[in-house]
Scaffold this active site. Structure first.
Site, PDB file in Angstrom:
ATOM      1  N   THR A   1      17.075 -21.898  44.944  1.00 20.11           N
ATOM      2  CA  THR A   1      17.979 -22.443  45.961  1.00 20.11           C
ATOM      3  C   THR A   1      17.321 -22.532  47.332  1.00 20.11           C
ATOM      4  O   THR A   1      16.408 -21.738  47.645  1.00 20.11           O
ATOM      5  CB  THR A   1      19.217 -21.534  46.081  1.00 20.11           C
ATOM      6  OG1 THR A   1      19.982 -21.929  47.224  1.00 20.11           O
ATOM      7  CG2 THR A   1      18.857 -20.074  46.281  1.00 20.11           C
TER       8      THR A   1
ATOM      9  N   TYR B   1      22.704 -13.596  47.914  1.00 21.01           N
ATOM     10  CA  TYR B   1      22.496 -14.663  46.928  1.00 21.01           C
ATOM     11  C   TYR B   1      21.073 -15.209  47.059  1.00 21.01           C
ATOM     12  O   TYR B   1      20.314 -15.265  46.082  1.00 21.01           O
ATOM     13  CB  TYR B   1      23.533 -15.777  47.136  1.00 21.01           C
ATOM     14  CG  TYR B   1      23.215 -17.016  46.339  1.00 21.01           C
ATOM     15  CD1 TYR B   1      23.171 -16.983  44.947  1.00 21.01           C
ATOM     16  CD2 TYR B   1      22.922 -18.221  46.982  1.00 21.01           C
ATOM     17  CE1 TYR B   1      22.847 -18.130  44.219  1.00 21.01           C
ATOM     18  CE2 TYR B   1      22.605 -19.361  46.260  1.00 21.01           C
ATOM     19  CZ  TYR B   1      22.565 -19.303  44.877  1.00 21.01           C
ATOM     20  OH  TYR B   1      22.228 -20.425  44.163  1.00 21.01           O
TER      21      TYR B   1
HETATM   22  N1  UFG Z   1      32.292 -26.946  54.959  1.00 21.42           N
HETATM   23  C1  UFG Z   1      33.412 -27.412  55.644  1.00 21.42           C
HETATM   24  N2  UFG Z   1      34.597 -27.391  55.003  1.00 21.42           N
HETATM   25  C2  UFG Z   1      34.750 -26.935  53.724  1.00 21.42           C
HETATM   26  C3  UFG Z   1      33.607 -26.468  53.038  1.00 21.42           C
HETATM   27  C4  UFG Z   1      32.382 -26.482  53.693  1.00 21.42           C
HETATM   28  O1  UFG Z   1      33.312 -27.823  56.803  1.00 21.42           O
HETATM   29  O2  UFG Z   1      35.874 -26.943  53.207  1.00 21.42           O
HETATM   30  C5  UFG Z   1      30.995 -27.022  55.641  1.00 21.42           C
HETATM   31  C6  UFG Z   1      30.253 -25.713  55.669  1.00 21.42           C
HETATM   32  O3  UFG Z   1      30.695 -24.923  56.755  1.00 21.42           O
HETATM   33  C7  UFG Z   1      28.817 -26.208  55.809  1.00 21.42           C
HETATM   34  C8  UFG Z   1      28.800 -27.508  55.018  1.00 21.42           C
HETATM   35  O4  UFG Z   1      30.173 -27.904  54.908  1.00 21.42           O
HETATM   36  O5  UFG Z   1      28.551 -26.494  57.130  1.00 21.42           O
HETATM   37  C9  UFG Z   1      28.240 -27.368  53.617  1.00 21.42           C
HETATM   38  O6  UFG Z   1      28.873 -26.257  52.972  1.00 21.42           O
HETATM   39  P1  UFG Z   1      28.797 -25.997  51.420  1.00 21.42           P
HETATM   40  O7  UFG Z   1      29.571 -24.751  51.139  1.00 21.42           O
HETATM   41  O8  UFG Z   1      29.159 -27.226  50.670  1.00 21.42           O
HETATM   42  O9  UFG Z   1      27.254 -25.766  51.175  1.00 21.42           O
HETATM   43  P2  UFG Z   1      26.240 -24.728  51.849  1.00 21.42           P
HETATM   44  O10 UFG Z   1      25.288 -25.545  52.659  1.00 21.42           O
HETATM   45  O11 UFG Z   1      26.920 -23.605  52.523  1.00 21.42           O
HETATM   46  O12 UFG Z   1      25.584 -24.094  50.547  1.00 21.42           O
HETATM   47  C10 UFG Z   1      24.588 -24.740  49.825  1.00 21.42           C
HETATM   48  C11 UFG Z   1      24.665 -24.302  48.377  1.00 21.42           C
HETATM   49  C12 UFG Z   1      24.439 -22.833  48.254  1.00 21.42           C
HETATM   50  C13 UFG Z   1      23.131 -22.506  48.885  1.00 21.42           C
HETATM   51  C14 UFG Z   1      23.058 -23.015  50.300  1.00 21.42           C
HETATM   52  C15 UFG Z   1      21.713 -22.862  50.905  1.00 21.42           C
HETATM   53  O13 UFG Z   1      25.919 -24.638  47.842  1.00 21.42           O
HETATM   54  O14 UFG Z   1      24.417 -22.465  46.898  1.00 21.42           O
HETATM   55  O15 UFG Z   1      23.352 -24.399  50.336  1.00 21.42           O
HETATM   56  O16 UFG Z   1      21.828 -22.603  52.254  1.00 21.42           O
HETATM   57  F1  UFG Z   1      22.967 -21.169  48.917  1.00 21.42           F
END
Ligand code: UFG
Length: 324
Positions: free
Chosen positions: A118, A142
């Site tokens: 990841t 994680y």
């Molecule tokens: N977000 C929102 N609203 C929501 C959900 C998410 O605004 O309802 C935002 C989050 O705050 C973030 C962006 O959308 O800014 C992306 O969030 P995600 O949860 O979709 O993805 P992440 O970037 O947090 O996580 C991804 C992978 C993880 C991994 C990570 C690496 O899903 O498994 O990237 O940093 F660990």
């Protein structure tokens, strides 16, 4: 036919990889404890062994009984916030699970592994786009658990292609993202909207063009294609450990993703505080995968969103029909 064990093959990414392998003439065998995977995601005719990857004896016998030539390892707990509240679950399931699998592979003389890592191994990036060689300082258990597994695999004789996924989304092969506890942006927005609830944008004061976080969204079918290319390399005799970023090299802000979804369904947005632990910008430099594996993401954000919306609309109507 080449038999491939897809450990975690009933999950979101694993089911897409299984479908692609099937389509390309491999014989995939799924190993999954169905803790987050779904039996409905297992394609017809594909064998599934239900068990925990920490059960080394069961994994060993599965490898031997099915004459497995290579393994794709995707079994993991993967919710970042849960990894912060319950770190030992993550080290136990992810790290001990990988050690068990490696022991089983050694016992069954299987030496080829595609490992699902990841972008969370990088933590706060020191530059974007992020290169594979950049600093790896995970900021949650994680990411730490995945980095540990990479290091463990490197110190064994296993030949491995490891992929550091950026933001995987979209759907294909009539399967899609079905997490009971959904935290990812695209499915959260679509599911909330289809259930007449508002969607949330977490944080509008980041140092980005529109103030919302920027991510590199990669279509799950493109991701599956990369795994097959990794398998091909190993089956042709590539040795050692190689790691590749999987992303598109393009960033999309949360607001830009919401606008893409709004072209298809009527999203009501509520602006919220920042979600703890979110880096402002994560974009992959995926040149290594392009140069060495000849892999390039072919599907952009519009296709990711279109396929995800279609999947969830179909899911919701199937659910409604079931209830009637
Ligand atoms: N977000 C929102 N609203 C929501 C959900 C998410 O605004 O309802 C935002 C989050 O705050 C973030 C962006 O959308 O800014 C992306 O969030 P995600 O949860 O979709 O993805 P992440 O970037 O947090 O996580 C991804 C992978 C993880 C991994 C990570 C690496 O899903 O498994 O990237 O940093 F660990």
């Amino acid at each position: 036919m080449t038999s491939i064990l897809v450990a975690g093959g009933a999950g979101y990414i694993g089911s897409h990889i299984t479908c692609l392998l099937l389509q390309m003439g491999y014989q995939p065998v799924i190993f999954d404890n169905l803790s987050t995977g779904h039996i409905e995601s297992v394609p017809e005719g594909v064998k599934i062994v239900v068990g925990d990857v920490r059960d080394t004896a069961l994994v060993t016998s599965t490898l031997l009984d099915n004459k497995i030539e290579a393994v794709v390892h995707l079994c993991a707990s993967s919710i970042v916030s849960e990894s912060v509240s319950d770190p030992l679950k993550y080290f136990d399931n992810n790290v001990c699970g990988a050690i068990s699998l490696l022991k089983a592979m050694s016992a069954a003389s299987v030496s080829k592994l595609v490992f699902s890592s990841t972008a969370a191994v990088y933590g706060e990036p020191t530059r974007v786009p992020i290169h594979e060689s950049d600093q790896k300082l995970p900021i949650n258990p994680y990411g730490a658990s995945k980095l540990m597994i990479e290091q463990i695999i490197r110190s064994t004789n296993i030949n491995c292609v490891a992929f550091r996924y950026f933001n995987v989304a979209g759907a294909g092969f009539n399967v899609g993202e079905m997490h009971d506890c959904e935290t990812h942006l695209i499915p959260c927005i679509i599911k909330n909207t289809l259930n007449q609830k508002p969607a949330f944008i977490f944080g509008t004061d980041y140092n980005t063009a529109d103030g919302t976080c920027v991510r590199d969204y990669v279509h799950v079918v493109d991701l599956a294609v990369a795994h097959e290319l990794g398998l091909q390399r190993l089956l042709k005799g590539q040795t050692g450990f190689e790691v590749y970023n999987l992303g598109t090299k393009n960033g999309m802000s949360v607001k830009e993703i919401v606008s893409e979804i709004q072209k298809l369904i009527n999203v009501e947005v509520v602006l919220k505080e920042r979600r703890p632990g979110d880096p402002a910008v994560l974009i992959a430099n995926a040149d290594k995968a392009e140069n060495e594996l000849h892999w390039k993401a072919e599907r952009g954000a519009a296709e990711i969103v279109k396929d995800a919306v279609k999947f969830h609309v179909d899911q919701e109507s199937a659910l409604r029909q079931k209830k009637q």
